[in-house]
Design a protein around this motif. Structure first.
Motif, mmCIF file in Angstrom:
data_model
loop_
_atom_site.group_PDB
_atom_site.id
_atom_site.type_symbol
_atom_site.label_atom_id
_atom_site.label_comp_id
_atom_site.label_asym_id
_atom_site.label_seq_id
_atom_site.Cartn_x
_atom_site.Cartn_y
_atom_site.Cartn_z
ATOM 1 N N HIS A 195 0.772 -1.243 0.000
ATOM 2 C CA HIS A 195 0.000 0.000 0.000
ATOM 3 C C HIS A 195 0.807 1.299 0.000
ATOM 4 N N LEU A 196 2.055 1.252 0.371
ATOM 5 C CA LEU A 196 2.826 2.492 0.450
ATOM 6 C C LEU A 196 3.606 2.723 -0.841
ATOM 7 N N PRO A 197 3.450 3.890 -1.428
ATOM 8 C CA PRO A 197 4.172 4.171 -2.670
ATOM 9 C C PRO A 197 5.679 4.230 -2.433
ATOM 10 N N GLY A 198 6.428 3.638 -3.354
ATOM 11 C CA GLY A 198 7.883 3.701 -3.276
ATOM 12 C C GLY A 198 8.449 3.174 -1.975
ATOM 13 N N TYR A 199 7.841 2.134 -1.418
ATOM 14 C CA TYR A 199 8.260 1.610 -0.112
ATOM 15 C C TYR A 199 9.672 1.031 -0.184
ATOM 16 N N PHE A 200 10.500 1.445 0.772
ATOM 17 C CA PHE A 200 11.891 1.007 0.863
ATOM 18 C C PHE A 200 12.177 0.723 2.330
ATOM 19 N N GLU A 201 12.459 -0.532 2.651
ATOM 20 C CA GLU A 201 12.589 -0.966 4.049
ATOM 21 C C GLU A 201 14.054 -1.192 4.418
ATOM 22 N N ILE A 202 14.451 -0.595 5.532
ATOM 23 C CA ILE A 202 15.808 -0.732 6.057
ATOM 24 C C ILE A 202 15.711 -1.369 7.436
ATOM 25 N N PHE A 203 16.400 -2.477 7.618
ATOM 26 C CA PHE A 203 16.394 -3.174 8.905
ATOM 27 C C PHE A 203 17.777 -3.088 9.546
ATOM 28 N N LEU A 204 17.815 -2.540 10.753
ATOM 29 C CA LEU A 204 19.052 -2.456 11.525
ATOM 30 C C LEU A 204 19.109 -3.655 12.464
ATOM 31 N N ASN A 205 20.015 -4.545 12.183
ATOM 32 C CA ASN A 205 20.159 -5.786 12.940
ATOM 33 C C ASN A 205 21.292 -5.624 13.959
ATOM 34 N N THR A 206 20.902 -5.319 15.181
ATOM 35 C CA THR A 206 21.874 -5.036 16.237
ATOM 36 C C THR A 206 21.702 -6.060 17.348
ATOM 37 N N PRO A 207 22.781 -6.717 17.787
ATOM 38 C CA PRO A 207 22.656 -7.729 18.839
ATOM 39 C C PRO A 207 22.165 -7.128 20.159
ATOM 40 N N ILE A 208 21.440 -7.939 20.900
ATOM 41 C CA ILE A 208 20.853 -7.486 22.170
ATOM 42 C C ILE A 208 21.931 -7.003 23.137
ATOM 43 N N GLU A 209 23.107 -7.580 23.094
ATOM 44 C CA GLU A 209 24.193 -7.145 23.992
ATOM 45 C C GLU A 209 24.570 -5.685 23.707
ATOM 46 N N GLU A 210 24.604 -5.322 22.418
ATOM 47 C CA GLU A 210 24.920 -3.941 22.051
ATOM 48 C C GLU A 210 23.783 -3.005 22.441
ATOM 49 N N LEU A 211 22.547 -3.455 22.266
ATOM 50 C CA LEU A 211 21.394 -2.635 22.651
ATOM 51 C C LEU A 211 21.409 -2.372 24.145
ATOM 52 N N ARG A 212 21.724 -3.380 24.922
ATOM 53 C CA ARG A 212 21.812 -3.223 26.385
ATOM 54 C C ARG A 212 22.953 -2.268 26.749
ATOM 55 N N ARG A 213 24.043 -2.316 25.995
ATOM 56 C CA ARG A 213 25.174 -1.420 26.275
ATOM 57 C C ARG A 213 24.775 0.032 26.010
ATOM 58 N N ARG A 214 24.050 0.272 24.928
ATOM 59 C CA ARG A 214 23.625 1.632 24.572
ATOM 60 C C ARG A 214 22.562 2.122 25.546
ATOM 61 N N ASP A 215 21.478 1.431 25.643
ATOM 62 C CA ASP A 215 20.358 1.674 26.568
ATOM 63 C C ASP A 215 20.115 3.152 26.882
ATOM 64 N N SER A 216 19.930 3.951 25.852
ATOM 65 C CA SER A 216 19.807 5.405 26.013
ATOM 66 C C SER A 216 18.610 5.837 26.852
ATOM 67 N N LYS A 217 17.564 5.037 26.888
ATOM 68 C CA LYS A 217 16.363 5.395 27.656
ATOM 69 C C LYS A 217 16.250 4.601 28.960
ATOM 70 N N GLY A 218 17.243 3.767 29.227
ATOM 71 C CA GLY A 218 17.196 2.936 30.431
ATOM 72 C C GLY A 218 16.168 1.823 30.340
ATOM 73 N N LEU A 219 15.680 1.530 29.149
ATOM 74 C CA LEU A 219 14.629 0.538 28.955
ATOM 75 C C LEU A 219 15.081 -0.860 29.361
#
Length: 179
Positions: free
Chosen positions: A102-126
Motif C-alpha cells: 500500500h505504500l508508494p515507493g516503499y523502501f525498508e531498512i532493517f538495523l540488525n543489532t545484537p541485544i548485547e549492544e542494545l543493552r550497552r547503549r540503553d539510552s532510555k534505560g529501557l
C-alpha cells in the motif's frame, strides 16, 4: 533521469529494536537527501507517540494498532508527494507486508543489532528497567519481534562503521533502486 523526482512520493521505513540506531540513521539520511534537492519529511516513532498521545500502550495489540497508524500517515504524506522517512520499531510481518502493498515507493531498512549492544547503549534505560522488573513489553525480550523477512537493506551491526558511512551506503542504494 532526475533521482529526486523518484524519491519524492515514497516511504523509507527504518526499523529495528530499541536503541539499534533507527533515529540516528534516519537523521543522517534526511541530511543526505536534502543535498539531493529532496525535502524529506522525517517521522520518529518516539515523537509520534507524543503526537498520538497516551492512548497506545506497549503491549502487542497496542503496538500493532499504532504501527498501522504510522503506515496510514506515511501513505497520506507520500501520496501528496513527500519523501517520508520513518524511524520506528513496528516489527510485525503484517505491517511490513501491508506497507509493501500500500505504500508508494516503499523502501525498508532493517538495523540488525545484537541485544548485547542494545543493552550497552540503553539510552532510555529501557533494558535496565526491564532487568529490574520496572518495565515489560520490550521487543526482543518479553515481546517477540518479527524481524523483516525481505528488507531492501539489512544492516548488521559493525562497530567499525560510522552512522554517516551507513547513511551514505543507504543513500546510494536508494538512488539505484529508485532509478
Amino acid at each position: 533521469m532526475n533521482p529526486t523526482t523518484e524519491i519524492n512520493g515514497s516511504v523509507i521505513w527504518v526499523t529495528g529494536l530499541s536503541d539499534s540506531g533507527k533515529s540516528t540513521l534516519a537523521n543522517f539520511l534526511t541530511k543526505k537527501l536534502k543535498t539531493n534537492n529532496t525535502m524529506p519529511t522525517l517521522l520518529d516513532g518516539d515523537q509520534l507517540r507524543e503526537v498520538f498521545g497516551p492512548v497506545y500502550g506497549y503491549d502487542h495489540e497496542s503496538r500493532l494498532k499504532l504501527a498501522y497508524r504510522y503506515s496510514a500517515l506515511c501513505k497520506m504524506l507520500a501520496s501528496q508527494g513527500h519523501a517520508v522517512i520513518i524511524a520506528t520499531i513496528a516489527l510485525f510481518h503484517e505491517i511490513h507486508s501491508w506497507n509493501r502493498q500500500h505504500l508508494p515507493g516503499y523502501f525498508e531498512i532493517f538495523l540488525n543489532t545484537p541485544i548485547e549492544e542494545l543493552r550497552r547503549r540503553d539510552s532510555k534505560g529501557l533494558y535496565k528497567r526491564y532487568d529490574t522488573g520496572e518495565a515489560s513489553c520490550v521487543y526482543g525480550l518479553d515481546l517477540k519481534a518479527e524481524m523483516p523477512l525481505n528488507p531492501d537493506i539489512k544492516i548488521d551491526f559493525d562497530p567499525s562503521r560510522s552512522p554517516e558511512s551507513i547513511a551514505g551506503e543507504v543513500f546510494n542504494k536508494l538512488l539505484l533502486c529508485k532509478a
